[in-house]
Design an enzyme around this catalytic site. Sequence first.
Site, short mmCIF file in Angstrom:
data_model
loop_
_atom_site.label_atom_id
_atom_site.label_comp_id
_atom_site.label_asym_id
_atom_site.label_seq_id
_atom_site.Cartn_x
_atom_site.Cartn_y
_atom_site.Cartn_z
N ASP A 40 -2.10 13.98 7.20
CA ASP A 40 -3.38 14.69 7.05
C ASP A 40 -3.81 15.46 8.29
O ASP A 40 -5.00 15.60 8.58
CB ASP A 40 -4.50 13.71 6.63
N LYS A 45 -1.30 20.10 7.79
CA LYS A 45 -0.01 20.79 7.64
C LYS A 45 -0.11 21.89 6.59
O LYS A 45 0.45 22.98 6.75
CB LYS A 45 1.08 19.78 7.22
N LYS A 76 -2.53 23.79 5.83
CA LYS A 76 -3.17 25.00 6.33
C LYS A 76 -2.21 25.82 7.19
O LYS A 76 -2.19 27.06 7.11
CB LYS A 76 -4.40 24.58 7.16
N GLY A 109 -1.01 15.00 0.10
CA GLY A 109 -2.15 15.79 -0.38
C GLY A 109 -2.41 16.85 0.66
O GLY A 109 -2.87 16.55 1.76
N HIS A 110 -2.04 18.08 0.36
CA HIS A 110 -2.19 19.18 1.31
C HIS A 110 -3.30 20.10 0.80
O HIS A 110 -3.19 20.69 -0.26
CB HIS A 110 -0.87 19.95 1.47
N GLN A 166 3.76 13.80 4.84
CA GLN A 166 3.57 12.58 5.64
C GLN A 166 3.68 12.94 7.13
O GLN A 166 3.36 14.06 7.48
CB GLN A 166 4.57 11.48 5.24
N THR A 183 5.67 5.00 5.18
CA THR A 183 6.11 5.39 3.85
C THR A 183 7.61 5.12 3.74
O THR A 183 8.23 4.61 4.69
CB THR A 183 5.74 6.86 3.57
P1 GDP Z 1 -2.24 17.72 5.37
O1 GDP Z 1 -1.93 16.61 4.45
O2 GDP Z 1 -1.60 17.57 6.71
O3 GDP Z 1 -1.97 19.08 4.77
O4 GDP Z 1 -3.81 17.65 5.65
P2 GDP Z 1 -4.98 17.37 4.55
O5 GDP Z 1 -5.15 18.57 3.72
O6 GDP Z 1 -4.75 16.08 3.86
O7 GDP Z 1 -6.22 17.13 5.51
C1 GDP Z 1 -6.66 18.10 6.40
C2 GDP Z 1 -8.12 18.42 6.11
O8 GDP Z 1 -8.67 19.17 7.19
C3 GDP Z 1 -8.32 19.30 4.87
O9 GDP Z 1 -9.54 18.94 4.27
C4 GDP Z 1 -8.39 20.71 5.45
O10 GDP Z 1 -9.13 21.60 4.62
C5 GDP Z 1 -9.11 20.45 6.74
N1 GDP Z 1 -8.80 21.35 7.85
C6 GDP Z 1 -7.57 21.77 8.26
N2 GDP Z 1 -7.68 22.47 9.41
C7 GDP Z 1 -8.98 22.49 9.74
C8 GDP Z 1 -9.72 23.02 10.85
O11 GDP Z 1 -9.18 23.64 11.76
N3 GDP Z 1 -11.08 22.81 10.84
C9 GDP Z 1 -11.71 22.14 9.82
N4 GDP Z 1 -13.03 21.97 9.91
N5 GDP Z 1 -11.05 21.64 8.77
C10 GDP Z 1 -9.70 21.79 8.74
P1 IMO Z 2 0.22 14.02 3.79
O1 IMO Z 2 1.46 14.81 3.47
C1 IMO Z 2 -1.65 10.25 4.88
C2 IMO Z 2 0.47 6.57 3.84
C3 IMO Z 2 -0.31 5.70 2.87
C4 IMO Z 2 0.14 4.34 3.34
C5 IMO Z 2 1.60 4.55 3.68
C6 IMO Z 2 2.57 4.16 2.57
O2 IMO Z 2 -0.96 14.41 2.99
O3 IMO Z 2 -0.03 13.96 5.26
P2 IMO Z 2 3.20 5.30 0.25
O4 IMO Z 2 2.36 5.56 -0.97
O5 IMO Z 2 3.81 6.53 0.82
O6 IMO Z 2 4.19 4.22 0.04
O7 IMO Z 2 2.13 4.72 1.34
O8 IMO Z 2 1.75 5.95 3.94
N1 IMO Z 2 0.69 7.97 3.41
C7 IMO Z 2 -0.06 9.00 3.83
N2 IMO Z 2 -1.15 9.04 4.63
N3 IMO Z 2 -1.14 11.41 4.42
C8 IMO Z 2 -0.03 11.40 3.65
O9 IMO Z 2 0.60 12.54 3.26
C9 IMO Z 2 0.54 10.15 3.29
N4 IMO Z 2 1.60 9.78 2.54
C10 IMO Z 2 1.68 8.44 2.64
O10 IMO Z 2 -1.69 5.88 3.03
O11 IMO Z 2 -0.52 3.98 4.53
MG MG Z 3 -2.89 15.10 3.34
#
Ligand code: GDP
Ligand code: IMO
Ligand code: MG
Length: 430
Positions: free
Chosen positions: A14, A17, A19, A41-42, A229, A244
């Site tokens: 999270d 990535k 973005k 979840g991206h 991840q 994971t």
């Molecule tokens: P990912 O799994 O690595 O793609 O990240 P996620 O989407 O799960 O979580 C990143 C969160 O931060 C999302 O809600 C994005 O919309 C938000 N986000 C990403 N970059 C920025 C930033 O520079 N500023 C702010 N305020 N939000 C951001």
């Molecule tokens: P993105 O791509 C954050 C974490 C789960 C748990 C562990 C094992 O959005 O960054 P699993 O269901 O994979 O067996 O869970 O890994 N986990 C993540 N945490 N972002 C993710 O993906 C994740 N994918 C798995 O929360 O701790």
């Molecule tokens: Mg995510």
Amino acid sequence: MSKVDVVIGCFYGDEGKGKVIDYLAADADIAVRATGGDNAGHTIKVGDVKYAMRLIPSGILSGHTVGVIGNGMVLNPKVLMEEIGNLTSHGYDVQRYLRISDKTQLIFPYHRRMDQALEKGRTSKIGTTGKGIGPAYCDKYERAGLRVEDLYAPSFGDKLKWLVDTRKALLKFYEPEMGAEIDEALDFEALYQNYCTYARQMKPYVCDTVTYLHKALERGEKIIVEGAQATLLDIDFGSYPFVTSSNPTIGGILTGTGLSPSDIGNVYGVIKAYSSRVGEGPYVTELLDETGDRIRELGHEYGTTTGRPRRCGWLDLVALKYAKRVNGLTALSVNHLDTVGKFDKIKVCVAYRCKDGITEDFSTNLEFLDHAKPVYKEFEGGFGGLAGCRGFDELPKAAKEYISFIESYIGIPVRFIGVGAGREAMLVKG
Ligand code: GDP
Ligand code: IMO
Ligand code: MG
């Protein structure tokens, strides 16, 4: 030949990535994912629409980039169909811009049920997403898993029947009180019919993606890899067992796509200007106080996939240096600079105080992590109003100092800086 750019998460996922991929996809022909499944979840904000991409590479949102589901992934066809439906309803031509590897492992409903049963039975929880990821990879390595290409083989029914029967017996063991009740997860006839329907629906997308990717490179097309991840969730290099079940680090990027080391160009490590973790496991810079709560609220740190509140803390440069070493990072992307800028003072962990003294070297040994205490360096914050900045030079002095310190500590440049969630809120540093 064109070189492949890779995007990898440096901490516990999270980092934003999606973005960064969205930014790079503007100039890319193909975005391929190598590992994981719908545990990811991206989030990408395009205008007023927010997409939470779990399975299909988010690079597809550019409108001209082909998204490839790589051989190293585990794919739940039900989730795939939901995502295809959502993208189609927003006007995306998915038929044209999606490819699925014939070697991708399939997730079946019994994988989810097994994941949830295993998690329930654990005395020390991992906090999995419950999407069946671990059990699907177990089947892969047991060499019992079914791949996308198996859906089209005459033996599909027989193989599925054997799997359902054996998994039913296993579930009886892990879920004694439920007695492995027959539901959609374990009803062979229903499963067979459903997966034959999915097979027909998926057919137009399925191909040998290894050949597809290499031919594209030979034509000089631009490929980017959308890491899912992150480094500290890696089954080998993460905080095992709180990880994971795949290798989201650079090695998994290669085996999960069929690309070779010499194909790789830039390796971008993605971090937030603070840190977060969802699920259980060690986390040295976690803040269990109102500062942690404030980061969570300001950064909207709630899981994209599960909605779980994320644990939050300051940025950890000791762990980041480890991610740089393991992945061979060539540059960084720092997201959420706008979020940390709302604090008057910002802390960054520059060393760990351990039983044996001070160290700047990370280890995933649980005993080490449980006893490590962060040593912080403090920076001036209070830099709001970054939304108007269009380049690094326009950032306030304190924000520049913060970024420059990260560069000098890690020894690689910061290339991208996120100053908001939207597509346009990304600064590129020359
Ligand atoms: P990912 O799994 O690595 O793609 O990240 P996620 O989407 O799960 O979580 C990143 C969160 O931060 C999302 O809600 C994005 O919309 C938000 N986000 C990403 N970059 C920025 C930033 O520079 N500023 C702010 N305020 N939000 C951001
Ligand atoms: P993105 O791509 C954050 C974490 C789960 C748990 C562990 C094992 O959005 O960054 P699993 O269901 O994979 O067996 O869970 O890994 N986990 C993540 N945490 N972002 C993710 O993906 C994740 N994918 C798995 O929360 O701790
Ligand atoms: Mg995510």
